[in-house]
Design a protein around this motif. Sequence first.
Motif, PDB file in Angstrom:
ATOM      1  N   GLN A 146       0.871  -1.192  -0.112  1.00  0.00           N
ATOM      2  CA  GLN A 146       0.052   0.191  -0.145  1.00  0.00           C
ATOM      3  C   GLN A 146       0.830   1.130   0.008  1.00  0.00           C
ATOM      4  O   GLN A 146       0.597   2.209  -0.634  1.00  0.00           O
ATOM      5  CB  GLN A 146      -0.737   0.082   1.120  1.00  0.00           C
ATOM      6  N   ALA A 147       1.992   1.216   0.843  1.00  0.00           N
ATOM      7  CA  ALA A 147       2.748   2.504   0.833  1.00  0.00           C
ATOM      8  C   ALA A 147       3.520   2.759  -0.491  1.00  0.00           C
ATOM      9  O   ALA A 147       3.382   3.844  -0.962  1.00  0.00           O
ATOM     10  CB  ALA A 147       3.788   2.282   1.914  1.00  0.00           C
ATOM     11  N   ILE A 148       4.013   1.662  -0.953  1.00  0.00           N
ATOM     12  CA  ILE A 148       4.426   1.835  -2.242  1.00  0.00           C
ATOM     13  C   ILE A 148       3.500   2.427  -3.327  1.00  0.00           C
ATOM     14  O   ILE A 148       3.916   3.462  -4.154  1.00  0.00           O
ATOM     15  CB  ILE A 148       5.419   0.850  -2.800  1.00  0.00           C
ATOM     16  N   CYS A 149       2.488   1.722  -3.377  1.00  0.00           N
ATOM     17  CA  CYS A 149       1.363   2.136  -4.627  1.00  0.00           C
ATOM     18  C   CYS A 149       1.163   3.647  -4.283  1.00  0.00           C
ATOM     19  O   CYS A 149       0.933   4.661  -5.147  1.00  0.00           O
ATOM     20  CB  CYS A 149      -0.040   1.187  -4.518  1.00  0.00           C
ATOM     21  N   ASN A 150       0.808   3.974  -2.889  1.00  0.00           N
ATOM     22  CA  ASN A 150       0.368   5.249  -2.531  1.00  0.00           C
ATOM     23  C   ASN A 150       1.439   6.325  -3.076  1.00  0.00           C
ATOM     24  O   ASN A 150       1.114   7.382  -3.435  1.00  0.00           O
ATOM     25  CB  ASN A 150       0.042   5.444  -1.242  1.00  0.00           C
ATOM     26  N   ALA A 151       2.682   6.087  -2.810  1.00  0.00           N
ATOM     27  CA  ALA A 151       3.812   6.954  -3.128  1.00  0.00           C
ATOM     28  C   ALA A 151       4.151   6.941  -4.629  1.00  0.00           C
ATOM     29  O   ALA A 151       4.405   8.021  -5.385  1.00  0.00           O
ATOM     30  CB  ALA A 151       5.186   6.381  -2.736  1.00  0.00           C
ATOM     31  N   ALA A 152       3.972   5.859  -5.479  1.00  0.00           N
ATOM     32  CA  ALA A 152       4.038   5.796  -6.939  1.00  0.00           C
ATOM     33  C   ALA A 152       2.949   6.360  -7.647  1.00  0.00           C
ATOM     34  O   ALA A 152       2.890   6.931  -8.502  1.00  0.00           O
ATOM     35  CB  ALA A 152       4.408   4.240  -7.159  1.00  0.00           C
ATOM     36  N   TRP A 153       1.732   6.216  -7.239  1.00  0.00           N
ATOM     37  CA  TRP A 153       0.543   6.691  -7.867  1.00  0.00           C
ATOM     38  C   TRP A 153       0.114   8.229  -7.656  1.00  0.00           C
ATOM     39  O   TRP A 153      -0.928   8.443  -6.960  1.00  0.00           O
ATOM     40  CB  TRP A 153      -0.488   5.549  -7.678  1.00  0.00           C
TER      41      TRP A 153
END
Length: 97
Positions: A68-75
């Motif tokens: 979730q953290a990586i998705c939120n940072a990337a998107w």
Amino acid sequence: MALTETQENDKIEVTQRWNVGVRNATIIKKDGVELTRSFHRKVLTPGTLDASDNLVDTDISGEDADVQAICNAAWTSQVKTDYTAFLVANKSSGSGS
């Protein structure tokens, strides 16, 4: 003889600016010594188009916190805008992401 099975996300990477690839490892140990390790992979994207070509966000609430953290940072908003344009441009040609 104690057998244990654990799962961990051992690789998370962003490709094409919007694809978040997740490799999950299933690890089986006997008395603390690893016997086997197998992998499952999946790719998450920011969303899909609705009938009006608006982006419907991917629900990542069921993903592990690290994913979730990586998705939120990337998107970011810009990435979502670019991804929407990519989907719309490729919709008629039948090409995917």
